[in-house]
Enzyme design. Structure first.
Site, mmCIF file in Angstrom:
data_model
loop_
_atom_site.group_PDB
_atom_site.id
_atom_site.type_symbol
_atom_site.label_atom_id
_atom_site.label_comp_id
_atom_site.label_asym_id
_atom_site.label_seq_id
_atom_site.Cartn_x
_atom_site.Cartn_y
_atom_site.Cartn_z
ATOM 1 N N SER A 138 -11.609 23.533 -17.970
ATOM 2 C CA SER A 138 -10.834 24.405 -18.865
ATOM 3 C C SER A 138 -10.544 25.778 -18.253
ATOM 4 O O SER A 138 -10.489 26.785 -18.948
ATOM 5 C CB SER A 138 -11.556 24.576 -20.206
ATOM 6 O OG SER A 138 -10.709 25.185 -21.160
ATOM 7 N N HIS A 174 -22.121 52.822 -12.160
ATOM 8 C CA HIS A 174 -22.734 51.625 -12.741
ATOM 9 C C HIS A 174 -21.840 50.427 -12.458
ATOM 10 O O HIS A 174 -20.613 50.534 -12.511
ATOM 11 C CB HIS A 174 -22.895 51.782 -14.256
ATOM 12 C CG HIS A 174 -23.298 50.513 -14.955
ATOM 13 N ND1 HIS A 174 -24.563 49.995 -14.875
ATOM 14 C CD2 HIS A 174 -22.588 49.660 -15.740
ATOM 15 C CE1 HIS A 174 -24.634 48.881 -15.588
ATOM 16 N NE2 HIS A 174 -23.433 48.658 -16.117
ATOM 17 N N SER A 176 -21.735 46.093 -13.400
ATOM 18 C CA SER A 176 -22.365 45.019 -14.150
ATOM 19 C C SER A 176 -21.377 43.876 -14.318
ATOM 20 O O SER A 176 -20.157 44.084 -14.330
ATOM 21 C CB SER A 176 -22.816 45.520 -15.525
ATOM 22 O OG SER A 176 -23.229 44.441 -16.352
ATOM 23 N N GLY A 178 -21.700 42.038 -17.084
ATOM 24 C CA GLY A 178 -21.605 41.936 -18.538
ATOM 25 C C GLY A 178 -22.131 40.638 -19.111
ATOM 26 O O GLY A 178 -21.777 40.274 -20.246
ATOM 27 N N ARG A 179 -22.994 39.936 -18.369
ATOM 28 C CA ARG A 179 -23.510 38.664 -18.855
ATOM 29 C C ARG A 179 -24.973 38.811 -19.223
ATOM 30 O O ARG A 179 -25.617 39.830 -18.936
ATOM 31 C CB ARG A 179 -23.302 37.580 -17.797
ATOM 32 C CG ARG A 179 -21.848 37.443 -17.410
ATOM 33 C CD ARG A 179 -21.618 36.540 -16.219
ATOM 34 N NE ARG A 179 -21.679 35.128 -16.571
ATOM 35 C CZ ARG A 179 -21.326 34.150 -15.743
ATOM 36 N NH1 ARG A 179 -20.907 34.430 -14.509
ATOM 37 N NH2 ARG A 179 -21.389 32.898 -16.133
ATOM 38 N N SER A 184 -27.195 37.428 -15.695
ATOM 39 C CA SER A 184 -26.960 38.869 -15.773
ATOM 40 C C SER A 184 -27.194 39.524 -14.410
ATOM 41 O O SER A 184 -28.172 39.250 -13.727
ATOM 42 C CB SER A 184 -27.887 39.499 -16.810
ATOM 43 O OG SER A 184 -27.753 40.904 -16.819
ATOM 44 N N ASN A 188 -27.323 50.502 -10.755
ATOM 45 C CA ASN A 188 -26.839 51.873 -10.859
ATOM 46 C C ASN A 188 -27.171 52.591 -9.554
ATOM 47 O O ASN A 188 -28.268 52.432 -9.022
ATOM 48 C CB ASN A 188 -27.503 52.603 -12.029
ATOM 49 C CG ASN A 188 -27.352 51.837 -13.327
ATOM 50 O OD1 ASN A 188 -26.263 51.435 -13.702
ATOM 51 N ND2 ASN A 188 -28.466 51.627 -14.021
ATOM 52 N N ASP A 226 -32.599 42.588 -13.107
ATOM 53 C CA ASP A 226 -32.051 41.247 -12.896
ATOM 54 C C ASP A 226 -31.920 40.885 -11.426
ATOM 55 O O ASP A 226 -31.869 39.701 -11.087
ATOM 56 C CB ASP A 226 -30.661 41.134 -13.542
ATOM 57 C CG ASP A 226 -30.722 41.280 -15.052
ATOM 58 O OD1 ASP A 226 -31.591 40.665 -15.668
ATOM 59 O OD2 ASP A 226 -29.885 42.028 -15.606
#
Length: 313
Positions: A138, A174, A176, A178-179, A184, A188, A226
């Site tokens: 998809s 920063h 990221s 966003g997960r 994740s 920084n 993470d």
């Protein structure tokens, strides 16, 4: 990292290669002063002139890094390891061909915070990798990286031989994806940067220090680090260069960890040429670690072609 970290907006000082040797900015958008003979033909001087001419237009969003769309990129060995273990092995197989794009802008917040120097901006860069041809899954967005910054930039006119050191600065940024959970990624940084230019050649040298985060208390701790080993792959130093003979633009990014005996650096090469108005044909090649946050610890080799809207790094 947690959603709190994903929303972190870094305040600090930054030096960016999008400007060089501009006339001192005022509390209102400045006008461009005359260019000295030894600055004529400078790529960054041309960029400054264009940005200053648009500074008073409220309907203009100024580009920061390159804004591009690569409808076709190819990687011979896409990284399958970040996929969630809950997924069946054949549920989401990555295509070797995908689209990649970057959106990047900035706008001024204040001019001349320190006498006739020190100009505060906000910038945001979004970089995405899209499995657009993966119809079996998809056509998902494989990865999106968000990078907000507050920038405080200082004009400079030091010379080193025939080169002008146009700007000095420090910064905090920063980044990221966003997960959440095991997918994740974020970090920084505080960094310093210097840019030099001479006619059609410009380069910048940036070094950074990662702001430490606390260790995870358990495997899926949302408030812990993470990616504690990210510096071992993305290093602490980056050299970026731009060369613009005529209407061509060639750029190079070199990144490495000088403290590691492992070859975990990265190189990115690009070329662009105007084809219609502000539209440029754009080609990009990447080889190394850290092309995206999800792949920071996996080697990636990718080549792509598409279009760009501006010509600097």
């Amino acid at each position: 990292m947690s959603s709190r970290a994903a929303g972190f907006l870094a305040l600090g000082l930054l030096f960016s290669c999008q400007y060089a040797n501009a006339a001192p900015l005022s509390h209102t958008p400045p006008t461009q002063e005359g260019t000295s003979d030894n600055r004529q033909g400078s790529l960054v001087e041309q960029r400054v002139t264009q940005e200053l001419s648009a500074a008073s237009n409220p309907f203009v969003i100024t580009p920061y890094k390159v804004n591009y769309f690569l409808p076709v990129t190819y990687s011979a060995a896409p990284n399958e390891r970040p996929l969630s273990p809950e997924q069946a092995p054949d549920e989401y197989r990555l295509d070797h061909t995908e689209a990649k794009f970057q959106l990047s802008f900035k706008f001024p917040l204040a001019y001349n915070l320190f006498g006739d120097n020190g100009h505060l901006f906000f910038a945001y860069t979004n970089q995405s990798w899209w499995q657009v041809y993966n119809k079996h899954s998809s056509s998902p967005f494989r990865e999106t990286n968000h990078e907000p910054e507050f920038l405080l930039m200082f004009n400079n006119d030091w010379t080193l031989g025939d080169f002008t050191n146009s700007f000095l600065g420090l910064g905090v940024v920063h980044q990221s994806n966003g997960r959440s959970g095991i997918l994740s990624r974020s970090w920084n940084r505080i960094y310093g940067n210097m840019i030099f230019d001479k006619g059609p050649l410009a380069f910048s040298l940036k070094a950074w220090w990662r702001i430490p985060e606390k260790e995870k208390r358990y495997a899926n701790d949302p408030s812990g680090d993470d990616n504690p080993d990210i510096n071992a792959y993305l290093g602490n130093i980056e050299l970026m260069a731009l060369y613009g003979p005529g209407r061509h633009r060639f750029s190079m990014m070199l990144r490495n960890n000088l403290r590691s005996h492992h070859n975990r650096g990265a190189v990115q090469l690009s070329w662009s040429y105007p084809i219609l108005g502000n539209l440029r044909i754009y080609a990009q090649y990447f080889n190394g670690y850290g092309e995206s946050l999800i792949d920071y610890n996996a080697h990636t080799e990718r080549i792509g072609i598409g279009v760009a809207l501006n010509d600097l790094l």
